[in-house]
Each structure stands twice: as C-alpha cells, then as structure tokens.
Enzyme design. Structure first.
Site, short mmCIF file in Angstrom:
data_model
loop_
_atom_site.label_atom_id
_atom_site.label_comp_id
_atom_site.label_asym_id
_atom_site.label_seq_id
_atom_site.Cartn_x
_atom_site.Cartn_y
_atom_site.Cartn_z
N THR A 13 0.90 -1.13 0.09
CA THR A 13 0.10 0.03 0.07
C THR A 13 0.74 1.24 0.16
O THR A 13 0.38 2.34 -0.56
CB THR A 13 -0.91 0.02 1.25
OG1 THR A 13 -1.80 -1.04 1.26
CG2 THR A 13 -1.73 1.07 1.51
N ASP A 90 1.19 -6.99 4.82
CA ASP A 90 0.34 -8.39 4.99
C ASP A 90 1.53 -9.29 5.50
O ASP A 90 0.96 -10.15 6.40
CB ASP A 90 -0.69 -8.84 4.17
CG ASP A 90 -1.84 -7.75 3.78
OD1 ASP A 90 -2.14 -7.32 5.00
OD2 ASP A 90 -2.43 -7.88 2.68
N1 ASN Z 1 -2.53 -5.97 1.00
C1 ASN Z 1 -1.19 -4.83 1.36
C2 ASN Z 1 -0.10 -5.52 1.06
O1 ASN Z 1 0.41 -6.29 2.17
C3 ASN Z 1 -1.72 -4.29 2.62
C4 ASN Z 1 -0.84 -3.03 3.05
O2 ASN Z 1 0.36 -2.96 2.47
N2 ASN Z 1 -1.22 -2.39 4.05
O3 ASN Z 1 0.82 -5.74 0.17
#
Ligand code: ASN
Length: 338
Positions: A13, A90
């Site tokens: 993110t 994650d």
């Molecule tokens: N789905 C994202 C990831 O782990 C979540 C994030 O970065 N906040 O790449």
C-alpha cells in the site's frame, strides 16, 4: 558524515495512490518518491532507490523475492550504511523473520516499513513511517551502526523483525512483539533502547545464506477437530503444530498414534502456541506429555511467522552442522527467549 541508505521498494500500500477516476489503488513510479515526499531531502542521509520492476502486494512475496532481497543487500552491503525495505504490511513479519535468518552476522541496520494508507492519502501513515525509518537506517554512533539487526519500524515503534506479528488490519499501530520489548520509540525524541538490541556474539564476517526449503506445513488444531482430518496430515519433512496454551492437545490414543506415525516416517514436529504471548512449556500439563513421548521440538515463545521461516531456512540447509532439532531450538538471532 552523510550516511548512505539503499531503499528497496517491493510494493504494498505504501507505494500506491488512488486513481481518482476509478477510485482503485494503483502502484506509482517509485523513482519519483522525492516528489511525493519532498521532506526526504531534509533527512541527513543519501538515499538510493531500487524499485522492484513489478511491485507486488505482499501476499505475492515468497522464497524468490526473499532470496532476491537478501542477495541484493549482500551485493550492496559494502556500499551502503543501512538498508530500508518498503513492503506490504500483510506478510512483512514473514519477510523480516526470514531475512533475519538469511543475513548472517549483520553489522548494519535493515529496516522494513510500509503503511496502512497509501502515501497520497490525506491521513496517510506512510510519511512518518518512511521518514523515521530512514532516520533509524542511518543512525550511527562512534562509527558503528546503532541497529545491527532486521527490524520493523511502524507507527512510532521500532521492533525486532523476527518477533513481530501483524495484529491489526485496521489500526495504524498494526504490529506487536508480545514476547520482546520495543527496541525504540519515536515521540518528541527518537530513542533506542540499547539494552534490547541484538548484537552478534562472534566477530564473524557478514554473509548471505539464502537457503529455503518449502517442505514445511503449518497446522492449527482446534477443539472438536475431526480426528480423521488429523490422521490425514500430509507427509512433510517439517510439521509445525499450533496447539493450545502452554502446549496442550486433545489426549486421545489416535492423537498419539498419528503423531508417532509421522515421527516414524521422519517428520520433524515443531510445537508452538496459539497464544501470541508466552509460549510452550512441555510437562506443565499432562496433556502435553504426548509431545515429549514422540520427541517433538518445543518452539518455546517463537511467533508463527518466525517458526515457519526458521524451519524453511534450517531444513536440509548444508551450512548448518548438527541436526534440524538441535538447530531449531537454538536462538539464532533473537527470535526466541533463551
Ligand atoms: N495488501 C497490502 C500488502 O500487504 C496491505 C498493505 O500494505 N497495507 O501488500
């Protein structure tokens, strides 16, 4: 003296921005990070950016990417004073854990960070996470790096990477190390709790050991689990069993028979707790006796993320003397309480 930091951008993110036409998140060109966060220029260090060609959501990270990051750090180890890895949240605890095992005898900081909201978002946590991580990645005293281990910096806390778990998908304060104190905190002052930092006990040279074996399975038991399912555990080299409390399991003849059968066919069984705080203590309750009987390995107070990546790293690793069990119970780099 201006310290040099290599920033490796893997995805997640933190490197995304909202496409205001479609409303969905997409990765932006990370080479332009200085335009997004002009404050980066104010930090007292020189930053080189190495973005992944194809940034990934961290659920797509795995052995290939872990090895790449470890070797990229290895190849650039002498040219930089610190390393910062921007990563999706994650699976960041898995990457931090595996890197702590792959990067042997680290004498320089390796900091991982990410964010819960994208960098362009008005309420983003990305800027603080990134800027303070850079501070920690370039922190030296008397010509020696203050942090000489793999850490996660997130929401005002510096944490030992291989002790972390992502405990919130909602809060900015997303990581915890329930079995180890916080290494540093960023408030009005940025501090480091020096007594808790990891220091290698030998003067051995830094090296990368990127060995990974994938013949590892993680199995969580639960009350009421059908024993027929339990008896169908696939034939793997290492089974990590996540059991109750301080190391208990339903005490039936079938449980013992199944686990003994796995042991007889050569499966190593590592036992860890479903509790995030505290750990395994064989013998405390009679319902843990099964494990002593079959010669299971106690994971003590290790996290699931660390147990999995430690097992993957140690299994069939020619660089370790001794057998799997002997090496697994050792505290290699601060991942387990001695
Ligand atoms: N789905 C994202 C990831 O782990 C979540 C994030 O970065 N906040 O790449």
């Amino acid at each position: 003296m201006k310290r040099k930091v290599l920033l490796i951008y893997t995805g997640g993110t933190i490197g995304m921005e909202k496409d205001y036409e479609t409303g969905s998140l997409q990765a932006f060109d990370f080479g332009n990070i200085f335009q997004k966060i002009p404050e980066m220029k104010l930090i007292e260090c020189e930053v080189s950016v190495y973005p992944f060609k194809k940034p990934v959501d961290s659920s797509d990270m795995g052995p290939k990417e872990w090895k790449f990051i470890a070797n990229h750090i290895g190849e650039n180890y002498d040219n930089y004073d610190g390393f910062l890895i921007l990563h999706g949240t994650d699976t960041m605890s898995y990457t931090a854990s595996v890197l702590s095992f792959m990067l042997k005898n680290l004498k320089k900081p390796v900091i991982l960070t990410g964010s819960q909201l994208p960098i362009g978002d008005l309420r983003t946590d990305a800027k603080e996470n990134l800027l303070t991580s850079l501070y920690y990645a370039s922190l030296y005293e008397n010509n020696e790096a203050v942090i000489q281990e793999v850490t996660i910096y997130f929401e005002y806390k510096l944490l030992r990477g291989n002790r972390t778990l992502k405990y919130s998908a909602e809060f900015f304060d997303a990581y915890q190390t329930p079995n180890y104190p916080v290494l540093g905190q960023s408030g009005v002052h940025l501090n480091v709790k020096k007594d808790y930092l990891w220091r290698n006990k030998t003067d051995d040279q830094f090296m990368v050991d990127d060995h990974i074996s994938q013949d590892v399975l993680f199995w969580r038991i639960f009350p009421g689990m059908h024993l027929n399912h339990f008896t169908q555990i696939p034939n793997v080299k290492v089974l990590i069993l996540q059991v109750f409390g301080s190391g208990t399991i339903f005490n039936t003849p079938k449980t013992l028979k199944t686990l003994q059968m796995l042991r007889d066919q050569g499966t190593e069984i590592v036992v860890i707790s479903q509790c995030v705080s505290g750990g395994i203590s064989f013998g405390k309750y009679s319902n843990s006796n099964i494990f002593t009987k079959i010669g299971a390995i106690s994971g003590h107070d290790i996290t699931a993320e660390s147990a999995i990546t430690k097992a993957m790293h140690l299994l069939d690793n020619p660089n370790y003397e001794g057998n799997f069990a002997e090496n697994f119970v050792r505290n290699l780099c601060g991942e387990v309480t001695e």
